[in-house]
Design an enzyme around this catalytic site. Structure first.
Site, PDB file in Angstrom:
ATOM      1  N   LYS A  58      58.581  -8.443  -0.464  1.00  0.00           N
ATOM      2  CA  LYS A  58      58.966  -9.670  -1.169  1.00  0.00           C
ATOM      3  C   LYS A  58      57.712 -10.517  -1.288  1.00  0.00           C
ATOM      4  O   LYS A  58      56.829 -10.426  -0.439  1.00  0.00           O
ATOM      5  CB  LYS A  58      60.041 -10.427  -0.376  1.00  0.00           C
TER       6      LYS A  58
ATOM      7  N   ASP B 230      62.282 -12.581  -9.393  1.00  0.00           N
ATOM      8  CA  ASP B 230      63.290 -13.158  -8.488  1.00  0.00           C
ATOM      9  C   ASP B 230      63.446 -14.614  -8.954  1.00  0.00           C
ATOM     10  O   ASP B 230      63.123 -14.913 -10.124  1.00  0.00           O
ATOM     11  CB  ASP B 230      62.839 -13.045  -7.023  1.00  0.00           C
TER      12      ASP B 230
HETATM   13  P1  NDP Z   1      68.284 -17.659 -11.409  1.00  0.00           P
HETATM   14  O1  NDP Z   1      67.069 -18.474 -11.165  1.00  0.00           O
HETATM   15  O2  NDP Z   1      68.463 -16.990 -12.711  1.00  0.00           O
HETATM   16  O3  NDP Z   1      69.587 -18.581 -11.147  1.00  0.00           O
HETATM   17  C1  NDP Z   1      69.826 -19.255  -9.963  1.00  0.00           C
HETATM   18  C2  NDP Z   1      70.987 -20.189 -10.218  1.00  0.00           C
HETATM   19  O4  NDP Z   1      71.439 -20.721  -8.980  1.00  0.00           O
HETATM   20  C3  NDP Z   1      70.653 -21.375 -11.099  1.00  0.00           C
HETATM   21  O5  NDP Z   1      71.741 -21.617 -11.926  1.00  0.00           O
HETATM   22  C4  NDP Z   1      70.455 -22.494 -10.086  1.00  0.00           C
HETATM   23  O6  NDP Z   1      70.704 -23.788 -10.581  1.00  0.00           O
HETATM   24  C5  NDP Z   1      71.547 -22.138  -9.111  1.00  0.00           C
HETATM   25  N1  NDP Z   1      71.352 -22.790  -7.816  1.00  0.00           N
HETATM   26  C6  NDP Z   1      70.217 -22.964  -7.118  1.00  0.00           C
HETATM   27  N2  NDP Z   1      70.473 -23.581  -5.955  1.00  0.00           N
HETATM   28  C7  NDP Z   1      71.808 -23.810  -5.943  1.00  0.00           C
HETATM   29  C8  NDP Z   1      72.700 -24.406  -5.021  1.00  0.00           C
HETATM   30  N3  NDP Z   1      72.258 -24.902  -3.886  1.00  0.00           N
HETATM   31  N4  NDP Z   1      74.022 -24.457  -5.337  1.00  0.00           N
HETATM   32  C9  NDP Z   1      74.490 -23.942  -6.493  1.00  0.00           C
HETATM   33  N5  NDP Z   1      73.686 -23.370  -7.413  1.00  0.00           N
HETATM   34  C10 NDP Z   1      72.373 -23.308  -7.139  1.00  0.00           C
HETATM   35  O7  NDP Z   1      68.343 -16.614 -10.204  1.00  0.00           O
HETATM   36  P2  NDP Z   1      69.068 -15.201 -10.157  1.00  0.00           P
HETATM   37  O8  NDP Z   1      70.417 -15.313 -10.757  1.00  0.00           O
HETATM   38  O9  NDP Z   1      68.138 -14.166 -10.640  1.00  0.00           O
HETATM   39  O10 NDP Z   1      69.180 -14.971  -8.584  1.00  0.00           O
HETATM   40  C11 NDP Z   1      70.197 -15.609  -7.802  1.00  0.00           C
HETATM   41  C12 NDP Z   1      70.187 -15.028  -6.416  1.00  0.00           C
HETATM   42  O11 NDP Z   1      70.357 -13.619  -6.478  1.00  0.00           O
HETATM   43  C13 NDP Z   1      68.907 -15.226  -5.596  1.00  0.00           C
HETATM   44  O12 NDP Z   1      69.276 -15.312  -4.240  1.00  0.00           O
HETATM   45  C14 NDP Z   1      68.147 -13.928  -5.818  1.00  0.00           C
HETATM   46  O13 NDP Z   1      67.226 -13.683  -4.776  1.00  0.00           O
HETATM   47  C15 NDP Z   1      69.298 -12.961  -5.795  1.00  0.00           C
HETATM   48  N6  NDP Z   1      69.046 -11.692  -6.439  1.00  0.00           N
HETATM   49  C16 NDP Z   1      68.672 -11.628  -7.754  1.00  0.00           C
HETATM   50  C17 NDP Z   1      68.464 -10.402  -8.356  1.00  0.00           C
HETATM   51  C18 NDP Z   1      68.180 -10.301  -9.818  1.00  0.00           C
HETATM   52  O14 NDP Z   1      68.157  -9.167 -10.326  1.00  0.00           O
HETATM   53  N7  NDP Z   1      67.985 -11.395 -10.536  1.00  0.00           N
HETATM   54  C19 NDP Z   1      68.547  -9.148  -7.583  1.00  0.00           C
HETATM   55  C20 NDP Z   1      69.057  -9.310  -6.239  1.00  0.00           C
HETATM   56  C21 NDP Z   1      69.245 -10.545  -5.701  1.00  0.00           C
HETATM   57  P3  NDP Z   1      69.513 -24.820 -10.938  1.00  0.00           P
HETATM   58  O15 NDP Z   1      69.211 -24.459 -12.349  1.00  0.00           O
HETATM   59  O16 NDP Z   1      70.123 -26.152 -10.764  1.00  0.00           O
HETATM   60  O17 NDP Z   1      68.390 -24.543  -9.990  1.00  0.00           O
END
Ligand code: NDP
Length: 449
Positions: free
Chosen positions: A129, A169
């Site tokens: 990571k 990520d």
């Molecule tokens: P993105 O950056 O695309 O989206 C993250 C989302 O979560 C945003 O909408 C953000 O909102 C929201 N968010 C952040 N903090 C909070 C909170 N405290 N409460 C509610 N919503 C929140 O990320 P991903 O979708 O790619 O990834 C999400 C998770 O999945 C992470 O933990 C990542 O490590 C994990 N993951 C992702 C993979 C992938 O392929 N993308 C693979 C495996 C795991 P805001 O815009 O307000 O920040």
């Protein structure tokens, strides 16, 4: 205290003697250790080789300065990192995160988790990571490009298709991967599988963008099928509104579930009891693609209610699917979910459910599925991207989706095989034991390193 508890306490005391101020890493280690110490105790080769203790120290940690200029000519200094945790079963593999809170505690925890997740996919991928304490939000394309170039100018010497293959990520999406991979290509003069998550037109894989969210839903369908259930009509509270959340929501909706919520760091978008319609989700995806747009600003356009300051877990649901960020579902949230009749919690994000919340779910007999099993679909399709790059042959979308479904089904089977208990399947136990087993066997084969 049982013998197992004694053993865990002794193991963690040894960990604490060498690692201070790393609560997230300690939490991840403690969780895996609790699952696998009995297997280790039953195998003298694993005890003698100190396999788990070795895994509490990453193979290496690379830390570097990232220096760049903003549009006004002001110079900024950020910290960049790559934690190469284990390459026992394949080249290091794991995402890069750009977020102001990135630090070596979080990255070591995530790299440790990634090793077992990647092992579960059955593909040849080790765990890593990385990232930087840089906030891409509000930055212009030119600033992002300058930052990515500066970051890769240091990182390139540590990665490559046979050594370490980073991906995106949090904060590292298609745009950032483009700039990062462009700089890698520019410096090395090679176009290889040194990164995944690339654009489909330049070496990326079909279904990579959807893979994590879709994979979580495929896994959930297997969990439900054990109880002769389907998703039809079940209400799901999804958190987040990014890559994972939106694709999970899309697949849930297509599978007959009612997606009740999406959320961001400032509040929750509520769909009402019928759930979001496919058209609403498609519109939301359109609005959120490209430039950053807060969820509150999308509410009117999709015809849903945004409740500022509220978490998705306040909504009564059958299934909770945290898809946003780590530690977003705490003990109080778990209590609320239990009181409202929730029966399954499945992690789309990495480590979103705190240890206290997991204990609360367990005491309420709520089935819990950890991200290292449920969200492995993203890295699995990254593995397929590497294969396609090596073959110089892109596969069709339907073919990749089939393979993704097969991999998620296999991960589920391993969790059942290693997590069966008198009280049902303990998915955390199963994922930890199965993931550890493959890595440990490989480490034994290599001798003491
Ligand atoms: P993105 O950056 O695309 O989206 C993250 C989302 O979560 C945003 O909408 C953000 O909102 C929201 N968010 C952040 N903090 C909070 C909170 N405290 N409460 C509610 N919503 C929140 O990320 P991903 O979708 O790619 O990834 C999400 C998770 O999945 C992470 O933990 C990542 O490590 C994990 N993951 C992702 C993979 C992938 O392929 N993308 C693979 C495996 C795991 P805001 O815009 O307000 O920040």
């Amino acid at each position: 205290m049982s013998n197992g508890d004694d053993e865990l306490a002794r193991f963690l005391a040894r960990f604490d003697a060498h690692h201070q101020g790393l609560p997230e890493f300690r939490g991840a280690v403690a969780e895996v250790a609790a699952s696998v110490l009995p297997d280790i105790a039953a195998d003298s080769a694993l005890v003698r080789a100190r396999v788990l203790e070795r895994l509490t120290v990453p193979d290496r940690i690379i830390a570097f300065r990232v220096c760049w200029e903003d549009d006004a000519g002001e110079v900024h200094v950020n910290r960049g990192y790559r934690v190469q945790h284990s390459n026992a079963v394949g080249p290091y593999k794991g995402g890069l995160r750009f977020h102001p809170q990135v630090n070596l505690d979080t990255l070591q925890a995530l790299a440790f988790e990634q090793t077992f997740k990647n092992s579960l996919t059955g593909l040849p991928m080790g765990g890593a990571k990385g990232g930087a304490d840089f906030d891409p939000r509000g930055r212009s394309d030119a600033e992002i490009m300058r930052f990515c170039r500066a970051f890769m100018t240091e990182l390139y010497r540590h990665i490559g298709p046979d050594t370490d293959v980073p991906a995106g990520d949090l904060g590292v999406g298609a745009r950032e991967i483009g700039f990062l991979f462009g700089q890698y290509k520019h410096i090395t003069g090679t176009v290889t599988a040194a990164m995944t998550g690339k654009g489909v037109l330049w070496g990326g894989s079909q279904v990579r963008a959807e893979a994590t969210g879709y994979g979580v839903v495929y896994f959930l369908q297997h969990v439900l099928a054990r109880g002769q259930r389907t998703l039809e009509g079940l209400g799901v509270a999804v958190s987040g509104a990014g890559n994972v959340a939106l694709h999970a929501a899309e697949k849930l909706c297509a599978s007959g579930a009612r997606v009740l919520t999406l959320s961001d760091s400032r509040g929750t978008l509520e769909a009402g009891p019928g759930g979001f319609a496919a058209e609403q989700l498609a519109r939301l995806k359109e609005l959120r693609t490209g430039e950053y747009r807060a969820l509150a600003d999308c509410a009117a356009a999709v015809g849903a209610r945004y409740v500022a300051g509220q978490k998705a877990w306040a909504t009564s649901c059958d299934i909770a699917m945290p898809c946003a960020t780590q530690n977003e579902l705490d003990e109080n949230d778990a209590r609320t979910l239990a009181a409202n009749g929730c029966r399954w919690v499945i992690e789309g994000a990495n480590l979103p459910v705190t240890a206290a919340a997991r204990a609360m779910l367990r005491s309420n007999s709520i089935v819990f599925v950890p991200g290292k099993a449920a969200n492995a679909g993203g890295v699995a399709v990254s593995g397929l991207e590497i294969t396609q790059n090596r073959m110089s042959l892109p596969w069709e979308r339907a073919d990749i989706d089939q393979r993704l479904q097969h991999i998620m089904s296999r991960i589920h089977d391993q969790c059942v095989q290693y997590g069966e208990t008198p009280d049902g399947v303990d998915y955390s136990l199963g994922a930890n034991r199965a993931g550890f087993r493959r890595v440990a066997r490989a480490m034994l084969a290599f001798g003491i390193q």
